[in-house]
Scaffold this motif. Structure first.
Motif, mmCIF file in Angstrom:
data_model
loop_
_atom_site.group_PDB
_atom_site.id
_atom_site.type_symbol
_atom_site.label_atom_id
_atom_site.label_comp_id
_atom_site.label_asym_id
_atom_site.label_seq_id
_atom_site.Cartn_x
_atom_site.Cartn_y
_atom_site.Cartn_z
ATOM 1 N N CYS A 226 0.810 -1.225 0.000
ATOM 2 C CA CYS A 226 0.000 0.000 0.000
ATOM 3 C C CYS A 226 0.843 1.274 0.000
ATOM 4 N N GLY A 227 2.134 1.175 0.320
ATOM 5 C CA GLY A 227 2.960 2.373 0.308
ATOM 6 C C GLY A 227 3.027 3.123 1.627
ATOM 7 N N ARG A 228 2.456 2.563 2.688
ATOM 8 C CA ARG A 228 2.612 3.221 3.987
ATOM 9 C C ARG A 228 4.070 3.137 4.424
ATOM 10 N N ILE A 229 4.576 4.226 5.016
ATOM 11 C CA ILE A 229 5.940 4.249 5.543
ATOM 12 C C ILE A 229 5.828 4.065 7.060
ATOM 13 N N ILE A 230 6.566 3.091 7.596
ATOM 14 C CA ILE A 230 6.363 2.665 8.984
ATOM 15 C C ILE A 230 7.649 2.819 9.786
ATOM 16 N N ASP A 231 7.538 3.415 10.956
ATOM 17 C CA ASP A 231 8.669 3.544 11.877
ATOM 18 C C ASP A 231 8.733 2.272 12.714
ATOM 19 N N GLN A 232 9.837 1.531 12.611
ATOM 20 C CA GLN A 232 9.875 0.221 13.287
ATOM 21 C C GLN A 232 9.962 0.338 14.809
ATOM 22 N N ARG A 233 10.275 1.525 15.330
ATOM 23 C CA ARG A 233 10.372 1.676 16.787
ATOM 24 C C ARG A 233 9.017 1.645 17.468
ATOM 25 N N ASN A 234 7.993 2.184 16.802
ATOM 26 C CA ASN A 234 6.671 2.192 17.442
ATOM 27 C C ASN A 234 5.540 1.757 16.507
ATOM 28 N N LEU A 235 5.907 1.337 15.281
ATOM 29 C CA LEU A 235 4.934 0.883 14.269
ATOM 30 C C LEU A 235 3.988 1.990 13.787
ATOM 31 N N GLN A 236 4.386 3.237 14.036
ATOM 32 C CA GLN A 236 3.554 4.346 13.556
ATOM 33 C C GLN A 236 3.768 4.571 12.057
ATOM 34 N N VAL A 237 2.678 4.901 11.379
ATOM 35 C CA VAL A 237 2.761 5.238 9.962
ATOM 36 C C VAL A 237 3.177 6.705 9.868
ATOM 37 N N THR A 238 4.326 6.941 9.219
ATOM 38 C CA THR A 238 4.852 8.305 9.202
ATOM 39 C C THR A 238 4.686 8.967 7.836
ATOM 40 N N GLY A 239 4.259 8.201 6.846
ATOM 41 C CA GLY A 239 4.095 8.790 5.524
ATOM 42 C C GLY A 239 3.510 7.775 4.574
ATOM 43 N N TYR A 240 3.507 8.157 3.307
ATOM 44 C CA TYR A 240 2.822 7.330 2.325
ATOM 45 C C TYR A 240 3.458 7.575 0.965
ATOM 46 N N ASN A 241 3.843 6.520 0.299
ATOM 47 C CA ASN A 241 4.381 6.644 -1.050
ATOM 48 C C ASN A 241 3.987 5.418 -1.863
ATOM 49 N N PRO A 242 2.972 5.557 -2.712
ATOM 50 C CA PRO A 242 2.499 4.391 -3.460
ATOM 51 C C PRO A 242 3.470 3.956 -4.563
ATOM 52 N N HIS A 243 4.440 4.831 -4.923
ATOM 53 C CA HIS A 243 5.381 4.469 -5.994
ATOM 54 C C HIS A 243 6.819 4.687 -5.541
ATOM 55 N N PRO A 244 7.291 3.909 -4.568
ATOM 56 C CA PRO A 244 8.649 4.115 -4.058
ATOM 57 C C PRO A 244 9.699 3.731 -5.095
ATOM 58 N N LYS A 245 10.803 4.459 -5.086
ATOM 59 C CA LYS A 245 11.924 4.100 -5.966
ATOM 60 C C LYS A 245 12.597 2.846 -5.430
ATOM 61 N N PRO A 246 12.891 1.878 -6.285
ATOM 62 C CA PRO A 246 13.592 0.679 -5.810
ATOM 63 C C PRO A 246 15.074 0.992 -5.534
ATOM 64 N N LEU A 247 15.746 0.019 -4.939
ATOM 65 C CA LEU A 247 17.178 0.186 -4.654
ATOM 66 C C LEU A 247 17.977 0.353 -5.935
ATOM 67 N N GLU A 248 18.964 1.254 -5.887
ATOM 68 C CA GLU A 248 19.848 1.387 -7.064
ATOM 69 C C GLU A 248 20.941 0.337 -6.964
ATOM 70 N N ASP A 249 21.308 -0.239 -8.081
ATOM 71 C CA ASP A 249 22.363 -1.269 -8.066
ATOM 72 C C ASP A 249 23.742 -0.638 -7.926
#
Ligand SMILES: [Zn+2]
Length: 209
Positions: free
Chosen positions: A186-209
Motif C-alpha cells: 500500500c505504500g505506507r511508511i512505517i517507523d519500526q520503533r513504534n509501528l507508527q505510519v509516518t508517511g505514504y508513497n504508493p510508488h517508491p523508488k527501488p534500490l539502485e544497483d
C-alpha cells in the motif's frame, strides 16, 4: 455553543439525538436502507473500492453491524441518545454512520435546516479528527516482528523494505537509515520503533544497483 466542546464521534452523536429526537426514526430508516443497498451491491462496490485506510471487508463488516443494530434495536435507538451514540458511533460503526449521515443531508431534502447544519458541522469536525489521528500497523499476537500492515500485507506476502523518509528504498545502514520501512503493497511508511505510519508513497523508488 455547548456542542463545540464535544469532540468524540459518540459525543457528537449524543448531541444530535438530544437536540433532534424527532428526526431520529426517519434517519435510522435511511441509514438502514443505505446499508442494505451497499450489501446488495457488494460485488460491484468491492471492484471500485479505493480507500487507503480501510479494506473493503472492514467496511462491509461495519455496514452489516450498523444495519443489524437498527433492525434489532430500532425502538431503543430512537428512545435513548446514549444507546444511539454508543451503538452506531463506536470504533467499528462510526465510519459507516458518518458516511450515511453525510449522504442523508447532502442528497435528501431535509425539512429541518438546523438539523442539516448540525450534521454537516459534526461531520466536518469528524473528518478533521480522522485525518489528524496517527495510524499504527499491528503485528501477530505474541510476535512483535511479524508485522501486519493496515492493508493486510505481511512480510511473507508483499513484504516491507527499508526506506528513507520519502519511502524510497535504501539499505539499512547505521547512520544513514532512520529505522523506516515501506509496505510494498500500500505504500505506507512505517517507523519500526513504534509501528507508527509516518508517511505514504504508493510508488517508491527501488534500490539502485
Ligand atoms: Zn500496507
Amino acid at each position: 455553543m455547548k456542542y463545540e466542546n464535544q469532540l468524540t464521534p459518540q459525543g457528537n452523536a449524543l448531541i444530535l439525538h438530544q437536540m433532534f429526537p424527532s428526526e431520529i426514526p426517519k434517519l435510522l430508516g435511511y441509514i438502514e436502507d443505505v446499508c442494505i443497498t451497499i450489501q446488495e451491491d457488494a460485488e460491484r462496490n468491492r471492484k471500485v473500492w479505493n480507500n487507503e485506510r480501510l479494506t473493503f471487508e472492514q467496511w462491509l463488516k461495519g455496514v452489516q453491524r450498523v444495519q443489524s443494530k437498527i433492525t434489532y434495536y430500532r425502538t431503543a435507538l430512537c428512545k435513548s441518545a446514549h444507546f444511539f451514540s454508543s451503538s452506531l458511533f463506536n470504533d467499528n460503526t462510526a465510519i459507516v454512520s458518518h458516511y450515511c449521515l453525510n449522504l442523508y443531508v447532502t442528497t435528501m431534502i431535509q425539512p429541518n435546516p438546523q438539523f442539516t447544519q448540525l450534521v454537516q458541522m459534526l461531520h466536518n469536525k469528524w473528518i478533521g479528527q480522522i485525518e489528524q489521528a496517527p495510524e499504527y500497523i499491528t503485528h501477530a499476537e505474541n510476535y512483535p516482528d511479524q508485522w501486519v500492515c493496515l492493508c493486510g500485507n505481511q512480510a511473507e506476502s508483499d513484504g516491507f523494505y527499508s526506506c528513507n523518509e520519502k519511502g524510497d528504498q535504501i539499505e539499512p545502514i547505521e547512520g544513514e537509515w532512520d529505522e523506516l520501512y515501506i509496505c510494498m503493497r500500500c505504500g505506507r511508511i512505517i517507523d519500526q520503533r513504534n509501528l507508527q505510519v509516518t508517511g505514504y508513497n504508493p510508488h517508491p523508488k527501488p534500490l539502485e544497483d
